[in-house]
Motif scaffolding. Structure first.
Motif, PDB file in Angstrom:
ATOM      1  N   PRO B  61      30.690  70.668  29.780  1.00 45.83           N
ATOM      2  CA  PRO B  61      31.155  70.906  27.859  1.00 45.83           C
ATOM      3  C   PRO B  61      32.061  69.935  27.657  1.00 45.83           C
ATOM      4  O   PRO B  61      33.467  69.540  28.243  1.00 45.83           O
ATOM      5  N   PRO B  62      31.870  68.977  26.338  1.00 48.28           N
ATOM      6  CA  PRO B  62      33.103  67.685  25.261  1.00 48.28           C
ATOM      7  C   PRO B  62      34.292  68.805  25.967  1.00 48.28           C
ATOM      8  O   PRO B  62      33.471  69.689  25.361  1.00 48.28           O
ATOM      9  N   ARG B  64      36.757  68.182  24.202  1.00 51.64           N
ATOM     10  CA  ARG B  64      37.176  67.907  22.054  1.00 51.64           C
ATOM     11  C   ARG B  64      36.298  70.341  21.878  1.00 51.64           C
ATOM     12  O   ARG B  64      37.640  71.341  21.601  1.00 51.64           O
ATOM     13  N   GLU B  65      35.728  70.278  22.452  1.00 49.73           N
ATOM     14  CA  GLU B  65      34.718  71.723  22.018  1.00 49.73           C
ATOM     15  C   GLU B  65      34.969  72.769  22.771  1.00 49.73           C
ATOM     16  O   GLU B  65      35.090  74.030  22.486  1.00 49.73           O
TER      17      GLU B  65
END
Lengths: 427, 427
Positions: B61-62, B64-65
């Protein structure tokens, strides 16, 4: 290449599998060369679970805190959706209502959008990225407090963003294939409408059709946003809501404007009858003043002819069942002053509404409606009309039959070769 | 009247019942005339559940997200806690890290606080309201992106807010009664310390004591924030972390500074031995450069005396087990250049650390430590010291015995009449 705003409701992102399916659709729209903004609701039952948690704490949660609590739901769905899109090799970033520039008034729980300043969303699109925006939420102008928009808030967010970004279309993905000529659960032969006008859609929504909420359609009409209502489960084209009225069953070949868009129904209202009101000027006004002050929204009103012998009359009106208790309490408190004899409360009613922009120029629509109901043996208790709508109140248990009879009488039933897939999950 | 910052961890707000209990404690502090700021973590297992959801979507998962996703957890707990306090008739408002003015760098998932501007919190206190603040999160300075602070982030939020507000004390509520002279699960006679110095607490935290994370203690020491570590389950006074060192078992009557604060242990490290390193200048430096470049944090180092006959030596060092694979890979890649014979990896080691500000002025502490271990039949594999700490590496299976033997040898065991309630739930 177009700028598309897509909105996915809770049932479209209910679990990881659904989120991945939606991500695929978004990635396809992006790869087809479009700029894509996605508005997303909370996953499945998240909102209900959060409300349940709050109820375990207190029966009267402060509305500011309730809004903070509920907005956790979109935070989860929007970040997961951004992850799922990124996992497909398409850049995506998620934004809260605040980050997306959705400014509202301070009415927590039912805030109105007062401005949308989507500079950050615009910049994200210019960077070639998909922008995911939390539906249903905004931020107050001066205090930066989180607000929620109330029922249908995510649809309204999508239309408001589409208006602010001057999008080519706002696609509302839902669990049905579009707007139907009647509820397919009641009328299996209901037709999906290819197009419907804002005015017709407004009357449909106000008359009980659940596919779009009133405020969302109002917003779309005010800013001229084309809204495409379609299924997130199928690939079918849905219903386009614009300034053009609905097309009749024969479709595009037809030169003349069709009469009827559809038949809506509503089981959520109740009828209050104020019995024995003194037939003197000002009494009716007093009654409706008292009811309005209780917070109830009055829909239809009927006043019987006064019985000359008694100098008294009966006044009936309908209102949402949820407003019933408050209205009855308020009227009872004023019984002495108003001088009525008694109150009757009846929540076993149903309302049927026939809607179509074409009925303006076609006389005889109401006669045909009453005849169809009469032929089906259904009694009409109240009637109200607007330019493009006729509504009647029947017994609740007759409503389904009434809807079917009227749908058939106005030749709205689909023929076999235009059979429609009703793609709903029932949620 | 004081300004108190209280921090409650996830186990203190695990469900509605716990939240109501915590709310009662907060309301009492407020009603006693204090200004109260509360920092709260996500409920119980919420964070793990959210991580699990992300893993269902994508293995990568990125960040930031991920931060947006995880901060949903505090949103839920903070709003529920504010509701619960309001339900007791005490005004309370909850604030996100952003609203509370917690500004961080952009390192998503492990952001550092670079400024705290709590003007809104100050205004809330001035209005007579309790301010609830989401722990573990902040916002980037220029882009307004949400960040999380990583492990122990909520403790750090609390101390940072206490520093910015010049609070009288920062109370860290946890599931144990305070800081103990050893882990009570290993040493049932461990004493709760009434006070401990920042320096001692730093060494305890760095040596495996889990009650406070290192960065939180560092922050408190830098800004001189008194930290009171105490149980959210009992009403007992906990441990005060300030500039004053720990008191000995005899307590306040004692004139002389005590020697030892406590015994910490750590089972999370591994030992790497580089066998047959050419005994020429620069080889050790090269090895540690390679390991550091792999991202591993080296703790203790031992170099054997060179075997004159071979011109080769062995170098051992410890590092977190989680860094082991990367370090071994990096060293193996450089084996040819460095010219060592082989690598050994041993994760069955334990580290015992004896900590006390008083040992600076007391000779003979290490001798006493080695004697106690020797008497208990425990072999020492590595040794390292600081001004106020001595650490030794033993076999993992001997570690508990070692901790008990040392605790007793330094007369840290509590007597019966100062018996301590270990209030932990084990979470």
């Amino acid at each position: 290449m177009a700028l598309i705003v897509q909105k996915y409701g809770g049932s479209s992102v209910a679990d990881a599998t659904s989120i991945k399916r939606v991500a695929k659709r978004i990635a396809e729209a992006k790869r087809a060369g479009n700029d894509v903004v996605v508005v997303v609701s909370a996953m499945g039952d998240t909102t209900d679970e959060l409300i349940d948690l709050a109820n375990q704490i207190t029966p009267l949660p402060p509305s500011r805190e309730m809004d903070i609590l509920l907005t956790a739901g979109e935070r989860i769905s929007m970040s997961l959706l951004a992850m799922a899109i990124a996992n497909l090799g398409v850049e995506a970033q998620s934004f809260t209502g605040q980050q997306a520039g959705v400014i509202t008034d301070t009415a927590h729980g039912k805030a109105r959008i007062i401005d949308v300043t989507p500079s950050r969303i615009r910049a994200t699109l210019d960077d070639g990225s998909v922008a995911i925006v939390a539906g249903f939420q905004g931020v107050t102008q001066h205090t930066n407090d989180v607000t929620t928009l109330g029922r249908g808030g995510s649809d309204t967010t999508a239309v408001a963003l589409a208006a602010a970004l001057d999008a080519d279309v706002c696609e509302i993905y839902t669990d049905v294939d579009g707007v139907f000529s009647a509820d397919p659960r009641i009328v299996p032969t209901a037709r999906k409408l290819d197009r419907i006008s804002y005015d017709e859609m407004l009357e449909m929504a106000a008359s009980g059709a659940k596919v779009l909420v009133l405020r969302c359609v109002e917003y779309a009409r005010r800013y001229g946003v084309p809204v495409h209502v379609r299924s997130s489960f199928s690939g079918h084209t849905g219903t386009l809501v614009t300034n053009s009225p609905a097309e009749g069953p024969e479709g595009e070949g037809q030169m003349e404007q069709p009469i009827i868009a559809g038949v809506a129904h509503d089981r959520s209202e109740a009828k209050v009858t104020v019995v024995g009101v003194p037939d003197v000027p000002g009494k009716a006004a007093r009654i409706f003043h008292v009811v309005a002050a209780s917070g109830a929204n009055i829909d239809m009103i009927v006043q019987n002819v006064s019985a000359a012998a008694t100098g008294r009359t009966d006044i009936s009106f309908t209102l949402p069942q949820s407003d019933g208790a408050a209205a009855i309490t308020a009227l009872t408190e004023q019984q002495g002053e108003i001088g009525f004899a008694s109150l009757q409360y009846d929540d076993a009613i149903g309302k049927l509404s026939l809607i179509g922009a074409g009925m303006k120029s076609h006389p005889g629509v109401s006669a045909k409606l009453f005849e169809a109901l009469s032929d089906a043996g259904i009694n009409i208790e109240m009637i109200s009309t607007s330019e493009i709508r006729i509504s009647v109140v029947t017994r609740a248990e007759s409503l389904d039959d009434a809807v079917r009879a009227v749908h058939t009488a106005f030749e709205l039933d689909s023929t076999e070769d235009e059979a429609v897939v009703y793609g709903g999950t029932g949620r």
